[in-house]
Motif scaffolding. Structure first.
Motif, PDB file in Angstrom:
ATOM      1  N   THR A  28      12.006  60.826  32.470  1.00 40.42           N
ATOM      2  CA  THR A  28      10.865  60.282  31.718  1.00 40.42           C
ATOM      3  C   THR A  28      10.847  60.746  30.265  1.00 40.42           C
ATOM      4  O   THR A  28       9.903  60.430  29.542  1.00 40.42           O
ATOM      5  CB  THR A  28       9.546  60.707  32.383  1.00 40.42           C
ATOM      6  N   ASN A  29      11.865  61.515  29.845  1.00 46.91           N
ATOM      7  CA  ASN A  29      11.927  62.061  28.488  1.00 46.91           C
ATOM      8  C   ASN A  29      10.646  62.821  28.155  1.00 46.91           C
ATOM      9  O   ASN A  29      10.020  62.620  27.118  1.00 46.91           O
ATOM     10  CB  ASN A  29      12.155  60.946  27.462  1.00 46.91           C
ATOM     11  N   SER A  30      10.244  63.693  29.077  1.00 48.75           N
ATOM     12  CA  SER A  30       9.021  64.475  28.905  1.00 48.75           C
ATOM     13  C   SER A  30       9.367  65.939  28.669  1.00 48.75           C
ATOM     14  O   SER A  30      10.440  66.416  29.056  1.00 48.75           O
ATOM     15  CB  SER A  30       8.127  64.352  30.145  1.00 48.75           C
ATOM     16  N   LEU A  31       8.440  66.652  28.045  1.00 48.46           N
ATOM     17  CA  LEU A  31       8.613  68.074  27.762  1.00 48.46           C
ATOM     18  C   LEU A  31       7.403  68.830  28.269  1.00 48.46           C
ATOM     19  O   LEU A  31       6.267  68.504  27.914  1.00 48.46           O
ATOM     20  CB  LEU A  31       8.775  68.313  26.253  1.00 48.46           C
ATOM     21  N   LEU A  32       7.639  69.837  29.112  1.00 48.75           N
ATOM     22  CA  LEU A  32       6.552  70.653  29.636  1.00 48.75           C
ATOM     23  C   LEU A  32       6.317  71.847  28.725  1.00 48.75           C
ATOM     24  O   LEU A  32       7.258  72.509  28.290  1.00 48.75           O
ATOM     25  CB  LEU A  32       6.884  71.157  31.046  1.00 48.75           C
ATOM     26  N   ARG A  33       5.040  72.134  28.462  1.00 44.34           N
ATOM     27  CA  ARG A  33       4.654  73.325  27.706  1.00 44.34           C
ATOM     28  C   ARG A  33       3.685  74.114  28.577  1.00 44.34           C
ATOM     29  O   ARG A  33       2.638  73.596  28.987  1.00 44.34           O
ATOM     30  CB  ARG A  33       3.993  72.948  26.380  1.00 44.34           C
ATOM     31  N   PHE A  34       4.036  75.364  28.890  1.00 48.07           N
ATOM     32  CA  PHE A  34       3.259  76.167  29.827  1.00 48.07           C
ATOM     33  C   PHE A  34       2.409  77.188  29.080  1.00 48.07           C
ATOM     34  O   PHE A  34       2.886  77.866  28.166  1.00 48.07           O
ATOM     35  CB  PHE A  34       4.190  76.902  30.793  1.00 48.07           C
TER      36      PHE A  34
END
Length: 461
Positions: free
Chosen positions: A422-428
């Motif tokens: 999905t070309n997504s980036l997770l930021r935690f």
């Protein structure tokens, strides 16, 4: 190491750098006790042996001739050197190994520092300096002033590598572009890496040290898309085999990981133009019940602000404390109170677990469930997704993209599949359990958002 291949200037030490620094900083870097607060080595490390020793002696002779180094009768700290190949064929770069010199950990740049913001940013990597500008006129003025200072100080720049106000450039082996905004592995390096991985798979045998060198290049590019790290497990065990230079047949699981890495090579890149999903999402898992996911719609500006705390050691977020809540636990680190209440979060998922598992594994599955919910629609793809999580072990593993624990590694691979597809980036962002809006849903308690008067409250948006 090949002494004749190491790039050295004709004349080194053409300026006194201590004169270019503020007095306080100059005194600091000239004081060995401040540079090496852990103390000094009592004896020198073992130097190069065999042919490398002869090359090392030749290299020291060349450095003495050009003035890069000087001989001393006494020294306060020592360290060895090694050479690495440069992109120019037949050229090498000398690297000083400071890992044994006692340099404090906080002397290095890390993710614990806040990210740069504003109209320009500057980066320095060894002898390369690169600028990023949002304003072309400001960029031209900055480079003009930099060139002037270099010229005044007798520091000539490499004209062949000079790139001025271009929409694309190559730095640290990566191609950086503004249209589209992206960072991709340099095409020439990626093609060689792809060919090397296919050759390893077809040959079916290699030395552990040889595979380790190829893996080093692969992992450098994996930093652009960290979920790629989850591909590797058996490969890491193979490169530790002894003896390192002996040719060995590749086990089937190692061959599979090499082939997957080659197939995913086109995904080794970072989309720098992804907007933030305008929601704060929280996830949790509890062995007494199952999984919980909560969310709060808000502005991209707010999500971007919370994202700046992502993966920073010691930083965590809190919400307003309710009158009926027990006293909060004291936490190490820096709290950042967000001007909201937990009851302003909606419950997206409150599901009972179907099996018993270790708490860490449940937390990993909770994150996976939250991500599947967040990316349930194509309109949510190509975004940066900020997730609040109270499990530090899972936060660290997911941030790195890999884990040595087999069960968690399997879940991270599923998360990586979703992110890359999905070309997504997770930021935690870490949040203590008592502040986590998903804590109650993970225990089967579903809270409905109440229609309270908003007078006097800072509401999302």
């Amino acid at each position: 190491m090949s002494a004749d291949c190491v790039d050295l200037p004709q004349t080194a030490g053409t300026c006194d750098t201590s004169q270019l620094l503020p007095p306080d900083l100059a005194r600091c870097i000239m004081d060995p006790e401040q540079i090496f607060p852990s103390g000094f080595l009592a004896c020198a490390p073992a130097g190069p042996e065999g042919a490398n020793r002869d090359e090392y002696i030749k290299l020291v002779h060349r450095q003495l001739q050009c003035g890069k180094i000087r001989l001393r009768r006494q020294c306060r700290a020592v360290g060895d050197v090694f050479c690495v190949a440069k992109s120019t064929p037949g050229k090498q770069r000398e690297v000083w190994n400071g890992s044994q010199a006692g340099v404090a950990e906080d002397a290095f740049m890390s993710l614990d520092s806040p990210p740069p913001s504003g109209v320009e940013a500057c980066g320095v990597a060894t002898d390369d300096t690169f600028f990023f500008h949002k304003d072309k006129q400001a960029g031209a003025e900055r480079l003009r002033r930099l060139d002037k200072v270099f010229e005044e100080r007798g520091m000539p720049k490499n004209q062949a590598k000079d790139v001025t106000l271009q929409p694309a450039m190559t730095a640290l082996g990566c191609e950086l572009t503004t249209q589209p905004p992206a960072a991709e592995p340099a095409s020439s390096k990626l093609v060689r890496l792809f060919a090397a991985l296919l050759d390893l798979f077809l040959q079916g045998q290699v030395s552990p040290s040889g595979l380790n060198r190829a893996l080093g290049v692969e992992q450098w590019f994996c930093l652009l898309n960290r979920p790629m790290f989850s591909v590797f497990s058996a490969v890491c065990d193979f490169v530790r085999r002894e003896p390192p230079e002996s040719i060995q047949f590749l086990p089937e699981d190692v061959q599979s990981e090499i082939l997957v890495a080659a197939a995913f090579a086109p995904l080794l890149g970072a989309d720098l133009g992804r907007d933030f999903l305008p929601q704060l999402i929280a996830c949790d898992a509890a062995g007494t019940h199952g999984f919980g996911v909560s969310y709060m719609p808000c502005s991209q500006q707010l999500v971007r602000s919370v994202s700046s705390l992502s993966e920073r050691r010691g930083d965590f977020v809190r919400f307003f404390q309710e009158p009926d809540e027990p006293c909060r636990k004291d936490r190490l680190g820096t709290p950042h109170e967000l001007p909201f209440h937990k009851w302003q979060f909606h419950t997206a998922i409150s599901a009972k677990a179907r099996w018993k598992a270790h708490a860490g594994l449940l937390e990993a599955h909770g994150l996976h469930i939250a991500l599947k919910w967040a990316l349930r629609s194509a309109v949510r793809f190509h975004r940066r997704v900020v997730v609040l999580i109270d499990a530090k072990a899972i936060l660290g593993a997911a941030s790195k993209g890999r884990s040595s624990a087999p069960g968690i590694r399997g879940v991270l691979r599923k998360i990586g599949n979703l992110l890359m597809a999905t070309n997504s980036l997770l930021r935690f962002v870490y949040i203590p359990s008592e502040d986590n809006p998903a804590d109650a849903p993970s225990r089967g308690i579903v809270r409905r958002v109440r229609n309270r008067s908003r007078k006097g409250l800072n509401v999302p948006g």
